[in-house]
Design an enzyme around this catalytic site. Structure first.
Site, PDB file in Angstrom:
ATOM      1  N   ASP A  30       0.856  -1.182   0.000  1.00 30.06           N
ATOM      2  CA  ASP A  30       0.000   0.000   0.000  1.00 30.06           C
ATOM      3  C   ASP A  30       0.896   1.238   0.000  1.00 30.06           C
ATOM      4  O   ASP A  30       2.019   1.205   0.507  1.00 30.06           O
ATOM      5  CB  ASP A  30      -0.915   0.007   1.231  1.00 30.06           C
ATOM      6  CG  ASP A  30      -2.190   0.796   0.983  1.00 30.06           C
ATOM      7  OD1 ASP A  30      -3.251   0.169   0.838  1.00 30.06           O
ATOM      8  OD2 ASP A  30      -2.106   2.036   0.886  1.00 30.06           O
ATOM      9  N   LYS A 202     -19.324  -9.684 -12.582  1.00 23.92           N
ATOM     10  CA  LYS A 202     -19.296  -8.912 -11.338  1.00 23.92           C
ATOM     11  C   LYS A 202     -20.413  -7.854 -11.313  1.00 23.92           C
ATOM     12  O   LYS A 202     -21.198  -7.774 -10.375  1.00 23.92           O
ATOM     13  CB  LYS A 202     -17.921  -8.244 -11.194  1.00 23.92           C
ATOM     14  CG  LYS A 202     -17.827  -7.208 -10.109  1.00 23.92           C
ATOM     15  CD  LYS A 202     -17.868  -7.846  -8.739  1.00 23.92           C
ATOM     16  CE  LYS A 202     -18.058  -6.802  -7.669  1.00 23.92           C
ATOM     17  NZ  LYS A 202     -17.996  -7.338  -6.323  1.00 23.92           N
ATOM     18  N   PHE A 247     -31.771 -12.011  -0.309  1.00 28.01           N
ATOM     19  CA  PHE A 247     -31.919 -10.670  -0.904  1.00 28.01           C
ATOM     20  C   PHE A 247     -33.363 -10.350  -1.268  1.00 28.01           C
ATOM     21  O   PHE A 247     -33.636  -9.635  -2.222  1.00 28.01           O
ATOM     22  CB  PHE A 247     -30.952 -10.465  -2.069  1.00 28.01           C
ATOM     23  CG  PHE A 247     -29.569 -10.178  -1.556  1.00 28.01           C
ATOM     24  CD1 PHE A 247     -28.815 -11.178  -0.975  1.00 28.01           C
ATOM     25  CD2 PHE A 247     -29.043  -8.902  -1.585  1.00 28.01           C
ATOM     26  CE1 PHE A 247     -27.573 -10.919  -0.426  1.00 28.01           C
ATOM     27  CE2 PHE A 247     -27.797  -8.627  -1.045  1.00 28.01           C
ATOM     28  CZ  PHE A 247     -27.055  -9.647  -0.471  1.00 28.01           C
ATOM     29  N   ALA A 250     -37.351  -6.849   2.402  1.00 23.34           N
ATOM     30  CA  ALA A 250     -37.773  -5.464   2.168  1.00 23.34           C
ATOM     31  C   ALA A 250     -37.241  -4.599   3.300  1.00 23.34           C
ATOM     32  O   ALA A 250     -37.039  -5.074   4.412  1.00 23.34           O
ATOM     33  CB  ALA A 250     -39.296  -5.401   2.127  1.00 23.34           C
ATOM     34  N   CYS A 258     -20.786  -0.708  -2.781  1.00 23.13           N
ATOM     35  CA  CYS A 258     -20.825  -1.507  -4.014  1.00 23.13           C
ATOM     36  C   CYS A 258     -22.108  -1.334  -4.822  1.00 23.13           C
ATOM     37  O   CYS A 258     -22.055  -0.875  -5.967  1.00 23.13           O
ATOM     38  CB  CYS A 258     -20.616  -2.966  -3.674  1.00 23.13           C
ATOM     39  SG  CYS A 258     -19.114  -3.232  -2.744  1.00 23.13           S
ATOM     40  N   ARG A 325     -20.765   4.205   4.130  1.00 22.63           N
ATOM     41  CA  ARG A 325     -20.969   4.671   2.755  1.00 22.63           C
ATOM     42  C   ARG A 325     -22.384   4.381   2.256  1.00 22.63           C
ATOM     43  O   ARG A 325     -22.844   3.244   2.327  1.00 22.63           O
ATOM     44  CB  ARG A 325     -19.908   4.053   1.823  1.00 22.63           C
ATOM     45  CG  ARG A 325     -18.559   4.723   1.988  1.00 22.63           C
ATOM     46  CD  ARG A 325     -17.495   4.069   1.163  1.00 22.63           C
ATOM     47  NE  ARG A 325     -17.086   2.786   1.731  1.00 22.63           N
ATOM     48  CZ  ARG A 325     -16.134   2.013   1.212  1.00 22.63           C
ATOM     49  NH1 ARG A 325     -15.522   2.394   0.110  1.00 22.63           N
ATOM     50  NH2 ARG A 325     -15.804   0.877   1.791  1.00 22.63           N
TER      51      ARG A 325
HETATM   52  C1  UGA Z   1     -22.250  -6.632  -2.072  1.00 16.79           C
HETATM   53  C2  UGA Z   1     -22.484  -8.031  -2.665  1.00 16.79           C
HETATM   54  O1  UGA Z   1     -23.435  -8.739  -1.884  1.00 16.79           O
HETATM   55  C3  UGA Z   1     -21.165  -8.824  -2.709  1.00 16.79           C
HETATM   56  O2  UGA Z   1     -21.373 -10.064  -3.338  1.00 16.79           O
HETATM   57  C4  UGA Z   1     -20.148  -8.012  -3.501  1.00 16.79           C
HETATM   58  O3  UGA Z   1     -18.878  -8.658  -3.525  1.00 16.79           O
HETATM   59  C5  UGA Z   1     -19.969  -6.651  -2.845  1.00 16.79           C
HETATM   60  O4  UGA Z   1     -21.248  -5.967  -2.823  1.00 16.79           O
HETATM   61  C6  UGA Z   1     -18.967  -5.879  -3.657  1.00 16.79           C
HETATM   62  O5  UGA Z   1     -19.240  -5.585  -4.821  1.00 16.79           O
HETATM   63  O6  UGA Z   1     -17.853  -5.655  -3.174  1.00 16.79           O
HETATM   64  P1  UGA Z   1     -22.001  -5.628   0.406  1.00 16.79           P
HETATM   65  O7  UGA Z   1     -22.125  -4.295  -0.248  1.00 16.79           O
HETATM   66  O8  UGA Z   1     -20.894  -5.853   1.363  1.00 16.79           O
HETATM   67  O9  UGA Z   1     -21.850  -6.787  -0.720  1.00 16.79           O
HETATM   68  O10 UGA Z   1     -23.333  -5.914   1.204  1.00 16.79           O
HETATM   69  P2  UGA Z   1     -24.680  -6.745   0.996  1.00 16.79           P
HETATM   70  O11 UGA Z   1     -24.787  -7.764   2.047  1.00 16.79           O
HETATM   71  O12 UGA Z   1     -24.833  -7.194  -0.385  1.00 16.79           O
HETATM   72  O13 UGA Z   1     -25.788  -5.623   1.318  1.00 16.79           O
HETATM   73  C7  UGA Z   1     -25.889  -4.440   0.525  1.00 16.79           C
HETATM   74  C8  UGA Z   1     -27.072  -3.618   0.989  1.00 16.79           C
HETATM   75  O14 UGA Z   1     -28.297  -4.250   0.640  1.00 16.79           O
HETATM   76  C9  UGA Z   1     -27.157  -3.378   2.498  1.00 16.79           C
HETATM   77  O15 UGA Z   1     -27.482  -2.034   2.722  1.00 16.79           O
HETATM   78  C10 UGA Z   1     -28.281  -4.290   2.955  1.00 16.79           C
HETATM   79  O16 UGA Z   1     -28.928  -3.806   4.104  1.00 16.79           O
HETATM   80  C11 UGA Z   1     -29.181  -4.263   1.741  1.00 16.79           C
HETATM   81  N1  UGA Z   1     -30.055  -5.451   1.622  1.00 16.79           N
HETATM   82  C12 UGA Z   1     -29.520  -6.679   1.448  1.00 16.79           C
HETATM   83  C13 UGA Z   1     -31.428  -5.288   1.652  1.00 16.79           C
HETATM   84  O17 UGA Z   1     -31.971  -4.164   1.785  1.00 16.79           O
HETATM   85  N2  UGA Z   1     -32.238  -6.388   1.498  1.00 16.79           N
HETATM   86  C14 UGA Z   1     -31.723  -7.626   1.338  1.00 16.79           C
HETATM   87  O18 UGA Z   1     -32.498  -8.590   1.199  1.00 16.79           O
HETATM   88  C15 UGA Z   1     -30.330  -7.781   1.303  1.00 16.79           C
END
Ligand code: UGA
Length: 427
Positions: A30, A202, A247, A250, A258, A325
């Site tokens: 880094d 991705k 996923f 609601a 991401c 974020r």
């Molecule tokens: C997401 C993807 O799930 C990963 O597979 C991916 O590698 C990552 O982005 C990335 O591109 O680096 P992440 O952002 O860490 O992962 O979190 P998630 O668990 O996917 O949740 C994202 C958002 O969706 C959160 O705010 C969560 O509260 C919301 N969410 C998730 C919902 O509102 N409803 C759901 O059913 C699931």
């Protein structure tokens, strides 16, 4: 295998520590000297369950190293991972400036042929650019592999070590095989494809998951106008293996580093190619609306929010992370603040990060102290510690027993029986 990982953010640090744990010698690089010094002392810049222990163990066992000396790391490694950030640029597309800087550094320090693995989230076609940019600075053979990361914050180590799949895209079969071999100890499907498809997988995956969330949120909106409960609907849908139950929760919107960024970036890629990715425009619109819902629901119930004491449970964009974020809490708290509400926010881990973004509100560590005289409670992030609260005790302390359950985690009937006005999302 000797590996260098350039960039010690979420993806780089987790990948580095995990590859070391799988028996490789890994040098994490880094430009931030402070960060590297801290990592050598076992101080991890992010909150991620299990990561600290993994870094410590592999550092002590001399499989994991940290340095700012990219020349040395590149020279000593056969496989070099690029895991630097691709922040959103003004036009919505991923900004490749850090990736390209790393390519130049790699090219200038190549002492033999190398395999360059792109783990950063990059638009389709970047693999070729990486190849061309590095090759400008070296005569040695450069093989580029696209290896997108699918780990989630909060369960990153587990996701890395127990992935659903590993995607490897390369124009060179041998290079693809070398990278695939690194993942062999993991019991999972390894998909080898061309680099463009890997890059697309991705974005398509993240865009699809975001779409799934906005879809169920729209179903929730309709449920609210009927007697249906979106939780039952999601369960019923999810039992169909073609749909799947994940996923489909609601709530008050998705956030993080991401989904918001990647949903925009793939739209921009499409637009540049003369195609409008219309569904995703709606996905974003729905998500914006979901973030505004808790405030709307409270105003409906309480009317003017000026001087009303509102307790916000959870600030991080999701549980088990300190990442703020694009967190829904930001929109919600800003809205409450504009309406003159008196806000107390609680988060087990993200409080310090939240203070930078939301300096004008009060923070607390105790739910039971905070609810004294409160007019409403809003659950924004479903941290475990908020799931098993003593609502009988809470209800006795509150001025008015109103709860907005932004993640549909509470037992609505139980809360109603305790005299609460329960306001969920789509139920
Ligand atoms: C997401 C993807 O799930 C990963 O597979 C991916 O590698 C990552 O982005 C990335 O591109 O680096 P992440 O952002 O860490 O992962 O979190 P998630 O668990 O996917 O949740 C994202 C958002 O969706 C959160 O705010 C969560 O509260 C919301 N969410 C998730 C919902 O509102 N409803 C759901 O059913 C699931």
């Amino acid at each position: 295998m000797k590996i260098a990982v350039i960039g010690t953010g979420y993806v780089g640090l987790v990948a580095g520590a995990c590859f070391a744990d799988l028996g490789n010698k890994v040098i994490c690089v880094d430009v931030d000297e402070n960060k590297i010094k801290n990592l050598e002392k076992g101080i991890i810049p992010i909150y991620e369950p299990g990561l600290k222990e993994l870094v410590k163990k592999n550092f002590e066992d001399k499989r994991l190293f940290f340095t700012t000396d990219s020349k040395k790391a590149i020279e000593e490694s056969k496989i070099i991972f690029i895991a630097v950030g691709t922040p959103q640029s003004d036009d919505g597309q991923a900004d490749l400036k850090y990736v390209m800087q790393v390519c130049e550094t790699i090219g200038k320090n190549m002492n033999e042929s190398k395999i360059i693995v792109d783990k950063s989230t990059v638009p389709v076609g970047t693999s070729k650019k990486v190849q061309e940019t590095i090759s400008k600075f070296t005569e040695h053979k450069v093989d580029v592999v696209s290896n997108p990361e699918f780990l989630r914050e909060g369960s990153a180590v587990n996701d890395f070590l127990k992935p659903d799949r590993v995607v490897i895209g390369s124009a060179d079969k041998e290079a693809a095989k070398s990278v695939a071999d690194l993942y062999k100890p993991l019991d999972c499907e390894i998909l080898i494809t061309d680099p463009e498809s890997a890059e697309m997988i991705k974005y398509a995956s993240n865009a699809f998951l975001a779409t799934k969330i906005s879809f169920i949120n729209e179903i929730a909106a309709i449920c609210e106008k009927t007697n249906a409960d979106v939780e039952a609907v999601a369960k019923g849908m999810g039992l169909d293996s073609r749909i799947g139950k994940q996923f489909l929760n609601a709530g008050c919107g998705y956030g993080g580093s991401c989904f918001p960024k990647d949903v925009q970036a793939i739209q921009k890629t499409a637009r540049d190619l003369g195609y409008e990715f219309d569904i995703l425009r709606e996905v974003e619109k729905v998500n914006k609306y979901q973030k505004s819902l808790p405030l709307k629901k409270l105003e409906n119930e309480l009317g003017n929010l000026k001087g009303k004491k509102i307790v916000v449970l959870g600030l991080a964009f999701k549980a088990n992370t300190d990442d703020m974020r694009e967190a829904s809490s930001i929109e919600i708290i800003k809205g409450l603040h504009e309406k003159g509400a008196d806000i107390i926010a609680i988060d087990p881990i993200a409080k310090e990060n939240a203070k930078q973004l939301l300096p004008k509100i009060n923070y607390s560590d105790s739910v039971y102290d905070s609810v004294k005289g409160a007019d409403a409670l809003i659950l924004v992030t479903d941290w475990n510690e908020f799931l098993e609260l003593d609502f009988e005790k809470i209800g006795k302390e509150m001025n008015s027993k109103i709860i907005v359950d932004g993640r549909n985690v509470y037992d609505k009937e139980k809360l109603k029986s305790l005299g609460f006005k329960y306001l969920g999302i789509g139920r």
